[in-house]
Design a protein around this motif. Sequence first.
Motif, PDB file in Angstrom:
ATOM      1  N   GLU A  22       2.539   4.496   1.709  1.00  0.00           N
ATOM      2  CA  GLU A  22       3.703   4.216   2.551  1.00  0.00           C
ATOM      3  C   GLU A  22       4.969   4.081   1.706  1.00  0.00           C
ATOM      4  OE1 GLU A  22       5.380   1.101   5.928  1.00  0.00           O
ATOM      5  OE2 GLU A  22       3.489   0.645   4.934  1.00  0.00           O
ATOM      6  N   ALA A  23       4.883   3.356   0.610  1.00  0.00           N
ATOM      7  CA  ALA A  23       6.054   3.167  -0.255  1.00  0.00           C
ATOM      8  C   ALA A  23       6.539   4.499  -0.826  1.00  0.00           C
ATOM      9  CB  ALA A  23       5.719   2.185  -1.377  1.00  0.00           C
ATOM     10  N   TYR A  25       6.049   7.541   0.486  1.00  0.00           N
ATOM     11  CA  TYR A  25       6.602   8.339   1.585  1.00  0.00           C
ATOM     12  C   TYR A  25       7.976   7.816   2.008  1.00  0.00           C
ATOM     13  CZ  TYR A  25       1.967  10.514   2.152  1.00  0.00           C
ATOM     14  OH  TYR A  25       0.801  11.196   1.971  1.00  0.00           O
ATOM     15  N   GLU A  26       8.166   6.506   2.000  1.00  0.00           N
ATOM     16  CA  GLU A  26       9.476   5.936   2.347  1.00  0.00           C
ATOM     17  C   GLU A  26      10.569   6.416   1.382  1.00  0.00           C
ATOM     18  OE1 GLU A  26       8.298   1.721   4.517  1.00  0.00           O
ATOM     19  OE2 GLU A  26       8.717   1.711   2.363  1.00  0.00           O
ATOM     20  N   GLN A  27      10.174   6.689   0.150  1.00  0.00           N
ATOM     21  CA  GLN A  27      11.123   7.158  -0.862  1.00  0.00           C
ATOM     22  C   GLN A  27      11.240   8.686  -0.883  1.00  0.00           C
ATOM     23  OE1 GLN A  27      13.147   5.105  -2.673  1.00  0.00           O
ATOM     24  NE2 GLN A  27      12.257   3.628  -1.250  1.00  0.00           N
ATOM     25  N   GLY A  28      10.548   9.351   0.054  1.00  0.00           N
ATOM     26  CA  GLY A  28      10.606  10.812   0.121  1.00  0.00           C
ATOM     27  C   GLY A  28       9.729  11.514  -0.895  1.00  0.00           C
ATOM     28  N   ARG A  30       6.410  13.161  -1.870  1.00  0.00           N
ATOM     29  CA  ARG A  30       5.297  13.797  -1.149  1.00  0.00           C
ATOM     30  C   ARG A  30       4.403  14.518  -2.150  1.00  0.00           C
ATOM     31  NH1 ARG A  30       7.763  11.093   2.043  1.00  0.00           N
ATOM     32  NH2 ARG A  30       8.485  11.626   4.114  1.00  0.00           N
ATOM     33  N   THR A  53       3.606  11.592   5.975  1.00  0.00           N
ATOM     34  CA  THR A  53       4.673  10.789   6.572  1.00  0.00           C
ATOM     35  C   THR A  53       4.337   9.304   6.486  1.00  0.00           C
ATOM     36  OG1 THR A  53       3.682  10.790   8.776  1.00  0.00           O
ATOM     37  CG2 THR A  53       5.157  12.635   8.245  1.00  0.00           C
ATOM     38  N   VAL A  54       5.349   8.483   6.693  1.00  0.00           N
ATOM     39  CA  VAL A  54       5.141   7.035   6.742  1.00  0.00           C
ATOM     40  C   VAL A  54       4.139   6.708   7.850  1.00  0.00           C
ATOM     41  CG1 VAL A  54       6.272   4.833   7.268  1.00  0.00           C
ATOM     42  CG2 VAL A  54       7.372   6.472   5.725  1.00  0.00           C
ATOM     43  N   ARG A  55       4.231   7.401   8.959  1.00  0.00           N
ATOM     44  CA  ARG A  55       3.305   7.155  10.074  1.00  0.00           C
ATOM     45  C   ARG A  55       1.852   7.407   9.653  1.00  0.00           C
ATOM     46  NH1 ARG A  55       3.328   9.869  16.108  1.00  0.00           N
ATOM     47  NH2 ARG A  55       1.611   8.630  16.871  1.00  0.00           N
ATOM     48  N   ARG A  58       0.726   4.470   7.613  1.00  0.00           N
ATOM     49  CA  ARG A  58       0.503   3.295   8.468  1.00  0.00           C
ATOM     50  C   ARG A  58      -0.770   3.441   9.292  1.00  0.00           C
ATOM     51  NH1 ARG A  58       6.838   2.317  10.050  1.00  0.00           N
ATOM     52  NH2 ARG A  58       7.389   1.381   8.045  1.00  0.00           N
ATOM     53  N   GLN A  61      -3.509   2.534   7.024  1.00  0.00           N
ATOM     54  CA  GLN A  61      -3.556   1.071   6.873  1.00  0.00           C
ATOM     55  C   GLN A  61      -4.288   0.428   8.049  1.00  0.00           C
ATOM     56  OE1 GLN A  61       0.465  -0.386   6.273  1.00  0.00           O
ATOM     57  NE2 GLN A  61       0.844   1.195   4.739  1.00  0.00           N
TER      58      GLN A  61
END
Length: 157
Positions: A22-23, A25-28, A30, A53-55, A58, A61
């Motif tokens: 997630e971290a 992906y949040e920073q772009g 990939r 993606t962040v999704r 998650r 998770q």
Amino acid sequence: MRMAFVLSGGASLGASQAGMLEALYEQGIRPDLLVGTSAGAINAAFVASRRPTVRTARTLQQIWRGLNRSHVFPANPLTAGLGMLGLREHTVSLGSLRRTVSRHVEIERLESAPIELHLAAAGVLSGEEVLLSAGPAVDAILASAGDSRRLPRGVVG
């Protein structure tokens, strides 16, 4: 330059990898390539079968939070005893793990993953590392998670 994510084994590390993804992906950031072993193989195959993606992170998770030992390795004293006596090839059935992986990994074959995917396993005869890059995804994941009887035919090691 290509970006590779290498996901190690260890159940608790597998759960923390979902947060790390997630971290990233949040920073772009990939991956172009995913490599995993054991719990990391499960995560790598999950991620490789979806958009990065962040999704996606998650969702992974949520899956980890919803698991407990009985979902993956249910205790069965008879199976454990027969395995310890050498009357079975295993002490814990991998049927539950197979069902869990099959339910969440969206690819049939490793080579069909939208993100390049390689899983590390140990050869049943030699104990040497075997890199799996093609073949049935669920069997390769189970081989990486410790059931080297699941190595695709023709793979020795």
